[in-house]
Design a protein around this motif. Structure first.
Motif, PDB file in Angstrom:
ATOM      1  N   SER A   1      -4.666   2.360  -2.635  1.00  0.00           N
ATOM      2  CA  SER A   1      -5.472   3.080  -1.641  1.00  0.00           C
ATOM      3  C   SER A   1      -4.713   4.214  -0.953  1.00  0.00           C
ATOM      4  O   SER A   1      -5.327   5.021  -0.265  1.00  0.00           O
TER       5      SER A   1
ATOM      6  N   GLN B   1       0.822  -1.208   0.000  1.00  0.00           N
ATOM      7  CA  GLN B   1       0.000   0.000   0.000  1.00  0.00           C
ATOM      8  C   GLN B   1       0.863   1.268   0.000  1.00  0.00           C
ATOM      9  O   GLN B   1       0.591   2.212  -0.726  1.00  0.00           O
TER      10      GLN B   1
ATOM     11  N   GLU C   1      -3.616  -3.653  -1.469  1.00  0.00           N
ATOM     12  CA  GLU C   1      -4.195  -2.323  -1.647  1.00  0.00           C
ATOM     13  C   GLU C   1      -3.222  -1.355  -2.322  1.00  0.00           C
ATOM     14  O   GLU C   1      -2.847  -0.333  -1.753  1.00  0.00           O
TER      15      GLU C   1
ATOM     16  N   THR D   1      -7.861  -5.342  -3.071  1.00  0.00           N
ATOM     17  CA  THR D   1      -8.190  -4.001  -3.563  1.00  0.00           C
ATOM     18  C   THR D   1      -9.673  -3.734  -3.412  1.00  0.00           C
ATOM     19  O   THR D   1     -10.491  -4.653  -3.348  1.00  0.00           O
ATOM     20  N   HIS D   2      -9.990  -2.460  -3.318  1.00  0.00           N
ATOM     21  CA  HIS D   2     -11.397  -2.055  -3.295  1.00  0.00           C
ATOM     22  C   HIS D   2     -11.794  -1.419  -4.619  1.00  0.00           C
ATOM     23  O   HIS D   2     -12.862  -0.841  -4.730  1.00  0.00           O
ATOM     24  N   GLU D   3     -10.903  -1.528  -5.616  1.00  0.00           N
ATOM     25  CA  GLU D   3     -11.209  -0.980  -6.939  1.00  0.00           C
ATOM     26  C   GLU D   3     -12.112  -1.966  -7.670  1.00  0.00           C
ATOM     27  O   GLU D   3     -11.644  -2.889  -8.348  1.00  0.00           O
TER      28      GLU D   3
END
Ligand SMILES: Nc1ncnc2c1ncn2[C@@H]1O[C@H](COP(=O)(O)OP(=O)(O)OP(=O)(O)O)[C@@H](O)[C@H]1O
Ligand SMILES: [Mg+2]
Lengths: 242, 221
Positions: free
Chosen positions: A165, A84, A162, A193-195
């Motif tokens: 982020s 990250q 991540e 990931t939150h993508e």
């Protein structure tokens, strides 16, 4: 390629991973998502033994990660990892960042290491920055260097925790583009990931974690079509709203 | 006040200053090397090693330097004779050097330890993830960054060490202060000579600490 079998892990009394099982075959891209504190980073760090685990097995390319006989530096050198916070080495130039492990771990000559490093730097579009230091680069540029640094080791798989982020929004895409390209070339990838756009476009599978447990493990199409669990639905609706 | 006698005494005082500087520099090098090893031991996952190093550091930080110097003056020849089986005297300089190195190592250890702890877990993880082993990660990634951060503190400790070397008068070594004192006594003008010695100590120490301040400013900006 990577097989995670019934992993249990505790920090003291607190069970951070509960019976985690997942398989990632060669060339597959798997996205791991879930709420904060659900154990995504912990799980991905177990894969290259940055975190030890108490129960279960992880096999990477036929080698058991938890086996005390395993040559961990050798194993880790074959698995690329992107963090990250980039984690470029601030006291070394970009070129030196790219060369260091090639020379020290793989025993490549300085010339060979430099050639390989610069080629990969060019590939992520940063050849002009070779002589600079990490602190002189933007976050997006640093993360692309970090990807190049991992690729310079010719990894058999890549782990991402991540990777976007910590980036300003306008820099997220330059990093995702590099990752997408990598996936299209057939790299085996495990990405926390939150993508969700990236997951939808690139991932073969999505793993959803909650409270240290893998709640869903299904194809990306299935996951975005209709996640089965209530928690995953809730998570997805929250994240897609932002 | 009559400073005219200082000029003829300068050559021998220069010899004394040379000894002082030699003691200082060698003690810093030895102290930092041993201190770094102690710091790694204190942070080791092997509990016994960590405890032993912790005991060492706390012990040497709890006793006066003068005691260590006089103690080593008697102990070192005995120990070396016992180890090598010969009975050769080692001299005050060697015993003082060993005393300084071992004593200062305790202080340098704490500085280096704080430096190592200031490097984020993420940097160490990145080093390991690339396949570096413990030694490589420390030597190539952690220590270079730690030393950079700790440079002002290491220099401050070194300035203190420079002044503390004057304690070698206790075992008869002719360092700068001891030479100045004895030359002053010979001509019956101890005050002038001590004032002069103080001026030289001040110039060197103050010059060095001004440089540290400058370094600090440059690294924090
Ligand atoms: N060294 C540690 N000691 C004790 N607890 C820890 C430690 N590291 C992590 N934890 C706990 O383990 C849980 C899982 O942490 P982890 O970092 O894997 O979550 P995550 O899913 O990656 O979250 P995020 O999205 O915030 O990165 C959290 O509750 C965290 O507080
Ligand atoms: Mg995390």
């Amino acid at each position: 390629m990577i097989s995670i079998e019934h992993i249990n892990k505790w920090y003291g009394d607190f069970q951070v991973l509960t019976d985690c099982t997942a398989d990632i075959s060669k060339g597959e891209v798997v996205v791991v998502c879930g709420p904060s504190g659900s154990g995504k980073s912990t799980l991905i760090k177990c894969v290259n033994a940055l975190e030890p685990f108490q129960e279960g097995r992880i096999i990477v390319d036929g080698i058991s990660v938890g086996d005390p006989q395993t040559d961990l530096p050798l194993l880790r050198s074959r698995i690329g990892m992107v963090f990250q916070n980039f984690e470029l080495f601030p006291h070394l130039s970009i070129t030196e960042n790219l060369m260091l492990a090639q020379q020290r771990v793989l025993g490549r000559s300085a010339d060979e290491a430099r050639d390989t490093g610069l080629k990969l730097l060019d590939r992520v579009g940063l050849k002009a920055q070779a002589a600079k230091f990490p602190g002189q680069l933007s976050g997006g540029q640093q993360q692309r260097v970090a990807i190049a640094r991992a690729l310079a080791m010719n990894p058999i798989a890549m782990l991402f925790d991540e990777p976007t982020s910590a980036l300003d929004p306008e820099m997220v895409n330059e990093v995702l583009d590099v990752m997408t390209e990598l996936a299209q070339e057939g790299m085996t990838m495990m990405c926390v990931t939150h993508e969700m756009g990236f997951a939808r476009r690139v991932a073969n599978r999505v793993i959803f974690m909650d409270k240290g447990h893998i709640e869903e493990d299904c194809s990306a199409v299935e996951f975005f079509g209709s996640p089965r669990g209530e928690r995953a639905q809730h998570f997805l609706s929250k994240i897609l709203h932002n | 006040m009559d400073f005219s006698n200082i000029l003829p005494a300068l050559p021998s005082m220069m010899d004394g200053l040379w000894l002082t500087l030699k003691l200082t520099v060698l003690s810093i090098i030895g102290g930092v090397v041993i201190g770094t090893l102690l710091a790694l031991a204190r942070l080791s996952k092997y509990k016994f090693l960590a405890m032993a190093a912790g005991f060492y550091v706390n012990y040497f930080r709890s006793i006066p330097l003068l005691l260590v110097i006089t103690w080593f003056y008697f102990m070192v020849p005995f120990i070396i004779g016992w180890v090598t089986g010969t009975n050769r005297p080692v001299g005050a300089l060697t015993s003082c050097l060993i005393a300084f190195m071992l004593f200062e190592a305790a202080y340098f250890c704490e500085i280096v330890r704080a430096g190592i702890q200031s490097i984020s877990k993420g940097q160490i993880n990145a080093a390991y993830a690339l396949g570096l082993n413990y030694r490589q990660a420390m030597q190539l990634i952690v220590l270079p960054q730690a030393f950079r951060k700790m440079m002002p503190l290491l220099m401050q400790q070194s300035i203190i060490l420079f002044q503390d070397t004057s304690l070698v008068y206790a075992v008869g070594l002719m360092d700068f202060l001891n030479t100045a004192r004895s030359r002053g006594d010979i001509v019956g003008q101890p005050h002038e000579f001590l004032l002069f010695a103080g001026l030289i100590y001040f110039i060197i120490s103050f010059g060095a600490s001004s440089y540290v301040t400058y370094l600090k400013k440059r690294t924090t900006v």
